[in-house]
Motif scaffolding. Structure first.
Motif, PDB file in Angstrom:
ATOM      1  N   SER A  90       0.916  -1.379  -0.211  1.00  0.00           N
ATOM      2  CA  SER A  90      -0.194   0.115   0.075  1.00  0.00           C
ATOM      3  C   SER A  90       0.912   1.244  -0.027  1.00  0.00           C
ATOM      4  O   SER A  90       2.004   1.345   0.610  1.00  0.00           O
ATOM      5  CB  SER A  90      -0.884   0.187   1.114  1.00  0.00           C
TER       6      SER A  90
ATOM      7  N   GLU B 256      -6.085   5.746   0.272  1.00  0.00           N
ATOM      8  CA  GLU B 256      -6.025   4.304   0.015  1.00  0.00           C
ATOM      9  C   GLU B 256      -5.853   3.892  -1.635  1.00  0.00           C
ATOM     10  O   GLU B 256      -4.901   3.124  -1.951  1.00  0.00           O
ATOM     11  CB  GLU B 256      -7.339   3.612   0.549  1.00  0.00           C
ATOM     12  N   ALA B 257      -6.724   4.682  -2.476  1.00  0.00           N
ATOM     13  CA  ALA B 257      -6.606   4.349  -3.688  1.00  0.00           C
ATOM     14  C   ALA B 257      -7.049   5.540  -4.400  1.00  0.00           C
ATOM     15  O   ALA B 257      -8.154   5.957  -4.825  1.00  0.00           O
ATOM     16  CB  ALA B 257      -7.447   3.229  -4.231  1.00  0.00           C
TER      17      ALA B 257
END
Lengths: 157, 166
Positions: free
Chosen positions: A61, A126-127
């Motif tokens: 991540s 996160e994205a």
């Protein structure tokens, strides 16, 4: 007190004399620390950037890569800022009248602003949207490379 | 040695060498590209070295760090070599007369040999260990690389500060 008077006072301070009036290798030592710090800072930043746009370490991540690299990034930045400040204190008027130094400081201000706003949003997400991530990271890396380029030019203009 | 210096003089006085030396911006811009290129290449190598020593990116396997960073290390090196070559072109004689520059080349060669031995000998021998606890030889290779590249940078930055060979 004008800026020039302030810079002159700085240049005549005990600290400035300690740096500039000793062996010229003291100045060389500060330059070396400045470069090594910059290398650690820029490489850490590039690594986090490559992850944020999915070009490297995509199996981890963004937050993990940022956390693992942040200590190195701060150590590098700390060394660069400290050595740079000491170099400036030793000969402030030389830098003040150098246009490359002015450009470097202006780019540095923009880079810090981009870092605190866009880059942080991407690194904490996160994205992030790919387009937003690429634009933010591209702008950030361009600013920091600009700081390095302008900085390297100070001694030649 | 004299032939080498004559050659350096010829390189420096060639059309491109003179053009770079006389241009107002070519030399400082190549210096900037050299710095940025080495911050990417040597900087990512430093991070890889610290990974080999088990100090950073502990969540990421060594195999993953090596393969993911390699293209950027190589890309950075190309920028560094090309800009460094152009800088040398315009100041070949001064460079050969500088002990710091000659030592810098020696350290680059040693760092290159260290990297080759690591990639071609040490990694294949420990292919299974790339994820698990690292063999001690990895840490040694990391320390060697970190030291040699640091010495390269120190010598490079000292070029304008140290006197020529006497």
């Amino acid at each position: 007190m004008t800026v020039i008077e302030l810079l002159t006072a700085l240049e005549n301070s005990a600290l400035a004399h300690a740096i500039s009036k000793t062996d010229h290798l003291v100045a060389a030592g500060l330059q070396i620390i400045h470069v090594l710090g910059l290398i650690f800072f820029l490489a850490s930043l590039v690594l986090i950037s490559l992850r944020a746009i999915g070009w490297a370490l995509a199996d981890h991540s963004i937050a993990d890569v940022a956390r693992d690299t942040s200590r190195l990034l701060w150590i590098g930045l700390g060394l660069t800022v400290l050595s740079g400040t000491l170099m400036f204190i030793a000969t402030p008027r030389l830098y003040y009248f150098n246009w490359a130094f002015g450009a470097k400081m202006a780019l540095l201000a923009v880079a810090v602003l981009v870092q605190a706003t866009l880059f942080r949003r991407v690194a904490n997400a996160e994205a992030p949207t790919p387009a937003f991530a690429r634009a933010s990271i591209g702008l950030s890396v361009a600013c920091w490379f600009g700081v390095a380029m302008a900085g390297r030019m100070i001694g030649f203009v | 040695m004299t032939t080498l210096l004559t050659l350096a003089e010829q390189i420096e006085s060639s059309a491109i060498g003179v053009a770079i030396a006389e241009s107002r911006y070519a030399y400082p811009i190549f210096e900037g590209v050299h710095l940025i290129g080495l911050a990417v290449s040597v900087g990512l190598i430093f991070i890889t070295d610290l990974r080999l020593m088990g100090l950073v990116l502990k969540r990421t396997s060594v195999a993953s760090v090596l393969s993911h960073l390699r293209p950027y290390v190589i890309g950075g090196f190309i920028a560094t070599f090309v800009s460094g070559g152009l800088l040398f072109w315009s100041s070949a004689l001064r460079m050969l007369e500088s002990p710091a520059f000659v030592f810098k080349l020696v350290f680059i060669a040693l760092a290159g040999i260290n990297a080759l031995v690591f990639e071609l000998k040490i990694v294949p021998r420990h292919a299974a260990a790339l994820a698990a606890p690292l063999p001690r030889s990895f840490a040694y290779a990391g320390v060697a690389s970190l030291s040699l590249w640091t010495l390269t940078i120190v010598c490079g930055r000292l070029i304008p500060y140290l006197p020529a060979w006497s």
